[in-house]
Design a protein around this motif. Sequence first.
Motif, PDB file in Angstrom:
ATOM      1  N   GLN A 136      -4.839 -13.946  14.178  1.00  0.00           N
ATOM      2  CA  GLN A 136      -5.925 -13.167  15.013  1.00  0.00           C
ATOM      3  C   GLN A 136      -5.490 -11.550  15.815  1.00  0.00           C
ATOM      4  O   GLN A 136      -6.048 -10.801  15.894  1.00  0.00           O
ATOM      5  N   LEU A 137      -4.283 -11.983  16.193  1.00  0.00           N
ATOM      6  CA  LEU A 137      -3.587 -10.982  16.867  1.00  0.00           C
ATOM      7  C   LEU A 137      -3.115  -9.808  15.903  1.00  0.00           C
ATOM      8  O   LEU A 137      -3.414  -8.574  16.031  1.00  0.00           O
ATOM      9  N   ALA A 138      -2.489 -10.398  14.683  1.00  0.00           N
ATOM     10  CA  ALA A 138      -2.369  -9.226  13.513  1.00  0.00           C
ATOM     11  C   ALA A 138      -3.807  -8.532  12.996  1.00  0.00           C
ATOM     12  O   ALA A 138      -3.587  -7.197  12.771  1.00  0.00           O
ATOM     13  N   GLN A 139      -4.794  -9.224  12.895  1.00  0.00           N
ATOM     14  CA  GLN A 139      -5.948  -8.627  12.554  1.00  0.00           C
ATOM     15  C   GLN A 139      -6.684  -7.569  13.454  1.00  0.00           C
ATOM     16  O   GLN A 139      -6.972  -6.791  13.156  1.00  0.00           O
ATOM     17  N   GLY A 140      -6.372  -8.008  14.685  1.00  0.00           N
ATOM     18  CA  GLY A 140      -6.817  -6.969  15.686  1.00  0.00           C
ATOM     19  C   GLY A 140      -5.837  -5.936  16.115  1.00  0.00           C
ATOM     20  O   GLY A 140      -5.762  -5.020  17.125  1.00  0.00           O
ATOM     21  N   LEU A 143       0.115  -5.737  17.111  1.00  0.00           N
ATOM     22  CA  LEU A 143       1.409  -6.087  16.375  1.00  0.00           C
ATOM     23  C   LEU A 143       2.515  -6.550  17.116  1.00  0.00           C
ATOM     24  O   LEU A 143       2.996  -7.331  16.650  1.00  0.00           O
ATOM     25  N   GLU A 144       2.725  -5.890  18.434  1.00  0.00           N
ATOM     26  CA  GLU A 144       3.663  -6.390  19.164  1.00  0.00           C
ATOM     27  C   GLU A 144       3.573  -7.749  19.811  1.00  0.00           C
ATOM     28  O   GLU A 144       4.483  -8.692  19.823  1.00  0.00           O
ATOM     29  N   GLY A 183       5.737  -8.047   7.356  1.00  0.00           N
ATOM     30  CA  GLY A 183       4.846  -7.007   7.277  1.00  0.00           C
ATOM     31  C   GLY A 183       4.540  -6.571   8.379  1.00  0.00           C
ATOM     32  O   GLY A 183       4.250  -5.199   8.671  1.00  0.00           O
ATOM     33  N   LEU A 184       4.390  -7.250   9.554  1.00  0.00           N
ATOM     34  CA  LEU A 184       4.082  -6.829  10.877  1.00  0.00           C
ATOM     35  C   LEU A 184       5.312  -6.104  11.329  1.00  0.00           C
ATOM     36  O   LEU A 184       5.131  -5.105  11.965  1.00  0.00           O
ATOM     37  N   TRP A 185       6.222  -6.614  11.061  1.00  0.00           N
ATOM     38  CA  TRP A 185       7.790  -5.765  11.659  1.00  0.00           C
ATOM     39  C   TRP A 185       7.566  -4.518  10.897  1.00  0.00           C
ATOM     40  O   TRP A 185       8.210  -3.461  11.567  1.00  0.00           O
TER      41      TRP A 185
END
Length: 172
Positions: free
Chosen positions: A90-94, A97-98, A141-143
């Motif tokens: 959910q955090l990644a979709q929003g 990223l951090e 991918g987030l990093w």
Amino acid sequence: MKLRTLGSLSVEGVSFRRQKVRLLLAYLCAGGPQPRRRLADLFWPEAANPMNSLARHLVHLRTLPGAVRQDGSRVEAGAAVCCDVRELRQLAQGSHLEAATALYGGPFLDTLNIPVDIPLAADLEEWVYETRETLAREVRGLWLNLAVVAESGGSGSGARARRRPGNRPPTP
């Protein structure tokens, strides 16, 4: 109640001795609602009565208020369960990223010692490893996206341009 699956497998504030009960809850959180028959066949394919084995494990989960919901022949994780995998996604979709990367505590179910501590059927073991690999790719991918943002000096436009679908990820 918080279910930790990244780096470990635990329910904060609760001590279940049986890892399979925690694994069942993790499966319901990560996989969504499931038919009872599918759960029984996946978790206890060798049992004389897989549905009875499922029922016994669900009894343990029902001791946690709101941990599981049953709707006819379907079972799902209850609304009271906050799972770190769902929170990370959910955090990644929003685009947080951090916060998403800070939540990552290690590989999915890393402390689950398969097959020594908990022998699993081939399909369930495969699910654990596939989910572990998928989450590792997502976090990588987030990093990489965080690195792009940092490289662009925090400018959102440069970072968005490089993260478009089809663009190759930046070199780490």
